[in-house]
Design an enzyme around this catalytic site. Structure first.
Site, PDB file in Angstrom:
ATOM      1  N   CYS A 173      -8.388   5.608  10.551  1.00  0.00           N
ATOM      2  CA  CYS A 173      -8.751   4.378   9.838  1.00  0.00           C
ATOM      3  C   CYS A 173      -7.755   3.264  10.137  1.00  0.00           C
ATOM      4  O   CYS A 173      -7.366   2.497   9.228  1.00  0.00           O
ATOM      5  CB  CYS A 173      -8.881   4.607   8.328  1.00  0.00           C
ATOM      6  SG  CYS A 173     -10.160   5.771   7.906  1.00  0.00           S
ATOM      7  N   ASP A 197       0.861  -1.185   0.000  1.00  0.00           N
ATOM      8  CA  ASP A 197       0.000   0.000   0.000  1.00  0.00           C
ATOM      9  C   ASP A 197       0.902   1.241   0.000  1.00  0.00           C
ATOM     10  O   ASP A 197       1.473   1.612   1.014  1.00  0.00           O
ATOM     11  CB  ASP A 197      -0.900  -0.043   1.241  1.00  0.00           C
ATOM     12  CG  ASP A 197      -1.736   1.219   1.402  1.00  0.00           C
ATOM     13  OD1 ASP A 197      -1.579   2.158   0.604  1.00  0.00           O
ATOM     14  OD2 ASP A 197      -2.552   1.254   2.348  1.00  0.00           O
ATOM     15  N   LYS A 242      -3.749  12.128  -2.459  1.00  0.00           N
ATOM     16  CA  LYS A 242      -2.622  12.413  -1.554  1.00  0.00           C
ATOM     17  C   LYS A 242      -1.387  12.844  -2.359  1.00  0.00           C
ATOM     18  O   LYS A 242      -0.375  13.241  -1.808  1.00  0.00           O
ATOM     19  CB  LYS A 242      -2.300  11.192  -0.699  1.00  0.00           C
ATOM     20  CG  LYS A 242      -3.468  10.784   0.194  1.00  0.00           C
ATOM     21  CD  LYS A 242      -3.133   9.599   1.052  1.00  0.00           C
ATOM     22  CE  LYS A 242      -4.348   8.850   1.524  1.00  0.00           C
ATOM     23  NZ  LYS A 242      -5.064   9.471   2.633  1.00  0.00           N
ATOM     24  N   GLN A 275       0.868   6.495   1.094  1.00  0.00           N
ATOM     25  CA  GLN A 275       1.614   7.545   1.794  1.00  0.00           C
ATOM     26  C   GLN A 275       3.080   7.590   1.373  1.00  0.00           C
ATOM     27  O   GLN A 275       3.856   8.380   1.916  1.00  0.00           O
ATOM     28  CB  GLN A 275       1.547   7.325   3.318  1.00  0.00           C
ATOM     29  CG  GLN A 275       0.158   7.285   3.882  1.00  0.00           C
ATOM     30  CD  GLN A 275      -0.485   8.668   3.957  1.00  0.00           C
ATOM     31  OE1 GLN A 275       0.164   9.694   3.747  1.00  0.00           O
ATOM     32  NE2 GLN A 275      -1.758   8.704   4.261  1.00  0.00           N
TER      33      GLN A 275
HETATM   34  N1  PMP Z   1      -3.935   3.317   2.846  1.00  0.00           N
HETATM   35  C1  PMP Z   1      -3.338   4.315   3.503  1.00  0.00           C
HETATM   36  C2  PMP Z   1      -2.006   4.068   4.136  1.00  0.00           C
HETATM   37  C3  PMP Z   1      -3.947   5.558   3.582  1.00  0.00           C
HETATM   38  O1  PMP Z   1      -3.347   6.551   4.249  1.00  0.00           O
HETATM   39  C4  PMP Z   1      -5.206   5.749   2.958  1.00  0.00           C
HETATM   40  C5  PMP Z   1      -5.920   7.086   3.034  1.00  0.00           C
HETATM   41  N2  PMP Z   1      -5.960   7.631   4.323  1.00  0.00           N
HETATM   42  C6  PMP Z   1      -5.784   4.684   2.270  1.00  0.00           C
HETATM   43  C7  PMP Z   1      -5.114   3.487   2.236  1.00  0.00           C
HETATM   44  C8  PMP Z   1      -7.108   4.811   1.585  1.00  0.00           C
HETATM   45  O2  PMP Z   1      -7.006   5.668   0.499  1.00  0.00           O
HETATM   46  P1  PMP Z   1      -8.317   6.083  -0.314  1.00  0.00           P
HETATM   47  O3  PMP Z   1      -9.332   6.515   0.729  1.00  0.00           O
HETATM   48  O4  PMP Z   1      -7.887   7.225  -1.155  1.00  0.00           O
HETATM   49  O5  PMP Z   1      -8.771   4.907  -1.080  1.00  0.00           O
END
Ligand code: PMP
Length: 408
Positions: free
Chosen positions: A366, A202, A228, A205
């Site tokens: 989250c 993932d 982001k 970031q």
């Molecule tokens: N993974 C990470 C590490 C994140 O920081 C985020 C967004 N906060 C996501 C996944 C999810 O990204 P999105 O909501 O743009 O799909």
């Protein structure tokens, strides 16, 4: 001269950064949540609607060709930006969340069996936990948490020790949004690969902050989100090995993802289009292309170097704040800081900081399992980007001390 040598001019490219909040200049320290957009990205989006608006890949008229050329150019730009092996390995999605779900449902679920394991770290965003739980619940597989340490680092030995013949996929966040930790993803990918286990990283970031080379990392799947990365929301990508994309069934059906449809049977388009049904966020992806061009003109290495200086300044400043405890203090970290302050709830802190024009996030980010591991319901989080400054850090630290006095 690099644009980073003139930060006031660079900041002037972001209309939002000139805003005043409650009468104070905005200090935007919520970049891990979403980044602000430079005028050039905003212009790319509005130019599409003003000048080129047409659907992609469907019309032979001039506008249709212009829209398709601009939209598809982003695929080439993104492929180069993250070191994908080819443009066909870049599947556009609405963001990281959709990309992980695509892998969970199209790659893993068809062959997932009872007792199979999906190994993800305890510092994952829910987007890299819940899709696996959903397919595991349907198939009798289980999601196994990989250990982290009290300083918020991945326990590499403990993680590798959990890899076994039942492990079907290892999912790992490149940079933790909740802790700021930069994970040794190459080491984990190599260990998984040696055991024949698929890997998903993932990179939500990571890609905004340093150069990423997906081909060199050699993972099977790399996911990212555009908002982001200084680009519009509703854009993102799954970068995946072509052979895997060829073998995977479609995730969603509809127009564009087919070759021929009949009621006797339908054949599908080649990747990446096989995974891109319907009319996409054309303006958003054109904006993403503009953001990538702009980032590359500045240079990701220069960006990483500037952010490392901001990170070190912030780390030192936070260490001097009485009653503040960092949640996660990994040796390898990004300029993302989660913290709790004695006697102050994170939401109250964030509210008081907002009165001083400072935007930080408060909550669980989250990442419930990460918060559970650290025994805190919530943290405040300050996350910086290269357009932030040392002066802003000083304003933030003063405001933090003031907020603490008010809440004591
Ligand atoms: N993974 C990470 C590490 C994140 O920081 C985020 C967004 N906060 C996501 C996944 C999810 O990204 P999105 O909501 O743009 O799909």
């Amino acid at each position: 001269m690099n644009r980073l040598d003139d930060i006031p001019a660079l900041r002037a490219e972001f209309p939002q950064l000139a805003r005043r909040i409650h009468g104070k200049p905005l200090v935007y320290f919520d970049n891990a949540n979403t980044a602000q957009k430079p005028q050039l990205v905003i212009d790319a989006v509005s130019d599409y609607y003003r000048l080129h608006n047409a659907n992609v890949a469907r019309a032979v008229h001039t506008l249709g060709e212009e829209a398709t050329t601009l939209y598809e150019a982003t695929r080439d730009k993104l492929a180069r930006f993250v070191g994908a092996r080819s443009r066909e390995e870049v599947v556009f999605t609405r963001g990281t969340t959709e990309a992980v779900n695509l892998v969970a449902y199209s790659f893993l679920r068809p062959t997932l069996k009872p007792g199979d394991e999906i190994l993800v770290s305890r510092m994952e965003h829910h987007a890299n936990i819940v899709p696996w739980q959903l397919v595991a619940a349907e198939t009798g597989a289980k999601v196994v948490p990989a250990p982290i340490t009290a300083s918020g680092e991945l326990d590499v030995e403990g993680t590798v020790a959990l890899m076994n013949p039942r492990t079907r996929l290892v999912g790992l966040v490149h940079v933790s949004n909740a802790l700021g930790t930069v994970n040794p993803v190459a080491e984990i990918i190599a260990a998984a690969k040696a055991r024949g286990i698929a890997t998903l990283i993932d990179g939500s970031q990571a890609v905004p902050h340093f150069r990423v080379d997906v081909a060199a990392l050699d993972c099977d799947f790399y996911v990212l989100t555009g908002h982001k990365l200084f680009a519009p929301t509703g854009t993102g990508a799954l970068i995946a090995r072509r052979a895997l994309l060829d073998a995977m069934p479609p995730f969603m059906g509809g127009g564009e993802m087919i070759r021929k449809v009949s009621f006797e049977g339908t054949t599908f388009n080649d990747p990446p289009h096989k995974f891109e049904p319907g009319t996409p966020n054309i303006a958003g992806f054109i904006g993403l292309g503009a953001a990538i061009d702009w980032l590359q003109a500045i240079g990701m290495d220069a960006i990483a170097a500037r952010e490392a200086r901001l990170r070190d300044a912030m780390r030192a400043a936070l260490a001097a704040v009485d009653g503040l405890r960092l949640v996660g203090d990994a040796r390898a970290r990004a300029a993302v800081f989660s913290f709790v302050v004695e006697g102050a709830h994170a939401h109250d802190l964030a509210t008081l900081l907002d009165h001083d024009g400072i935007a930080v996030r408060s909550g669980h980010h989250c990442a419930h399992p990460t918060m559970q591991f650290f025994g805190v319901p919530a943290t405040a989080r300050a996350s910086l980007a290269f357009y932030n400054t040392e002066d802003e850090i000083a304003v933030f630290i003063d405001a933090l001390a003031k907020a603490r006095r008010m809440l004591a």
